[in-house]
Design a protein around this motif. Structure first.
Motif, short mmCIF file in Angstrom:
data_model
loop_
_atom_site.label_atom_id
_atom_site.label_comp_id
_atom_site.label_asym_id
_atom_site.label_seq_id
_atom_site.Cartn_x
_atom_site.Cartn_y
_atom_site.Cartn_z
N GLY A 51 0.84 -1.18 0.00
CA GLY A 51 0.00 0.00 0.00
C GLY A 51 0.88 1.23 0.00
N SER A 52 0.67 2.11 0.95
CA SER A 52 1.48 3.33 1.05
C SER A 52 2.64 3.18 2.03
CB SER A 52 0.59 4.49 1.50
OG SER A 52 0.00 4.23 2.76
N THR A 53 2.80 1.98 2.60
CA THR A 53 3.85 1.76 3.60
C THR A 53 5.08 1.15 2.95
OG1 THR A 53 2.16 1.38 5.29
CG2 THR A 53 4.40 0.67 5.80
N VAL A 54 6.25 1.69 3.29
CA VAL A 54 7.53 1.19 2.79
C VAL A 54 8.25 0.48 3.94
CG1 VAL A 54 9.74 1.78 1.74
CG2 VAL A 54 7.67 3.08 1.14
N TYR A 55 8.78 -0.71 3.65
CA TYR A 55 9.55 -1.46 4.64
C TYR A 55 10.98 -1.62 4.13
CZ TYR A 55 5.00 -2.69 6.62
OH TYR A 55 3.74 -2.64 7.18
N HIS A 56 11.91 -1.70 5.05
CA HIS A 56 13.31 -1.90 4.68
C HIS A 56 13.69 -3.38 4.63
CE1 HIS A 56 14.23 2.35 6.44
NE2 HIS A 56 13.57 2.40 5.29
N GLY A 57 12.93 -4.25 5.29
CA GLY A 57 13.20 -5.68 5.28
C GLY A 57 11.92 -6.46 5.06
N TYR A 58 12.06 -7.64 4.51
CA TYR A 58 10.88 -8.43 4.15
C TYR A 58 11.26 -9.90 4.11
CZ TYR A 58 6.60 -9.60 1.50
OH TYR A 58 5.40 -10.10 1.08
N THR A 59 10.37 -10.75 4.60
CA THR A 59 10.60 -12.19 4.56
C THR A 59 9.41 -12.87 3.90
OG1 THR A 59 11.90 -12.13 6.58
CG2 THR A 59 11.05 -14.28 5.90
N ARG A 60 9.70 -13.65 2.91
CA ARG A 60 8.66 -14.45 2.24
C ARG A 60 9.02 -15.91 2.43
NH1 ARG A 60 6.31 -13.56 -3.90
NH2 ARG A 60 4.49 -14.91 -3.66
N TRP A 61 8.05 -16.72 2.88
CA TRP A 61 8.35 -18.13 3.09
C TRP A 61 7.17 -19.00 2.68
CZ3 TRP A 61 5.01 -20.49 6.48
CH2 TRP A 61 4.43 -19.74 7.51
#
Length: 222
Positions: A88-98
């Motif tokens: 959406g309008s939120t930016v993250y610096h880290g992300y995990t997909r599993w």
């Protein structure tokens, strides 16, 4: 931040078929027909003498994106400008997909009971993190203090996948024999999906509890 996907694979009755795969461009979705393990007819006592094979395989990789420290005086904003992780309008610096996949084999004994004889479960994850370029010594030190907790937070997401995989593997391996192999298949898959739903709920609670890693030290003031 994390994202979970569940994959269950069970061996259908009938003849052996060749594997087939479909690709959706991001994750690999199994549409394969697994080989139904055909064992010689064994007496019940002999079958129980054979060890049930249970396996949990884990893979985790890291994908890096480049952030230019010269892009903004604020290190946090420089990372946000470079980050490909946007919900959406939120930016993250880290992300995990599993994702967690499981498959199992069964055998029907002479007394008509269907037994699980092997379980294989796989947890696979990918962590996305920043890599800083063109940084001053002060910026580099600040970034390193941030990156460690950020990476630890993302690994916490994958730990939930690992735990779910182990619980699924052990749960399916522990299922009692049934007269109906299709009912056994349905029971095993229901067990797997229930553990995945719990893991996904726990993951959401993990992000709420830690403020997406902020309480663990993954925070950059502007």
């Amino acid at each position: 931040m994390g994202e979970a996907m569940a994959r269950s694979i069970a061996p259908p009755p009938g003849p052996i078929r060749s594997p087939r795969w479909r690709y959706d461009g991001h994750m690999r979705h199994p549409l394969r027909h697994l080989r139904h393990v055909l064992l010689p007819a064994l007496g019940l006592a002999l079958l129980w003498a054979l060890p049930l094979r249970a396996e949990v395989n884990e893979t985790l990789r890291t994908r890096w994106y480049e952030a230019d420290a010269r892009a903004h005086p604020s290190l946090g904003r420089a990372l946000s400008q470079a980050s490909p992780i946007r919900v959406g309008s939120t930016v993250y610096h880290g992300y995990t997909r599993w994702e967690v996949r499981w498959r199992f084999w069964w055998h029907t004994t002479a007394d008509g009971l269907c037994h699980i004889t092997r379980v294989q479960t796989r947890a696979a994850g990918e962590i996305t993190l920043p890599r800083l370029r063109h940084a001053t010594a002060a910026q580099r030190a600040k970034f390193e203090r941030y990156l460690g907790p950020l990476q630890a937070h993302e690994r916490g997401h994958f730990e939930l996948a690992r735990q779910a995989a182990r619980e699924i593997d052990q749960g399916i391996a522990s299922l009692p024999p049934m007269r109906d192999c299709r009912a056994l298949e349905a029971r095993a898959n229901a067990l797997g999906h229930e553990h995945l739903r719990r893991a996904q709920a726990t993951e959401r609670a993990y992000d709420r509890r830690t403020g997406h890693g902020r309480t663990q030290g993954a925070w950059l003031p502007d």
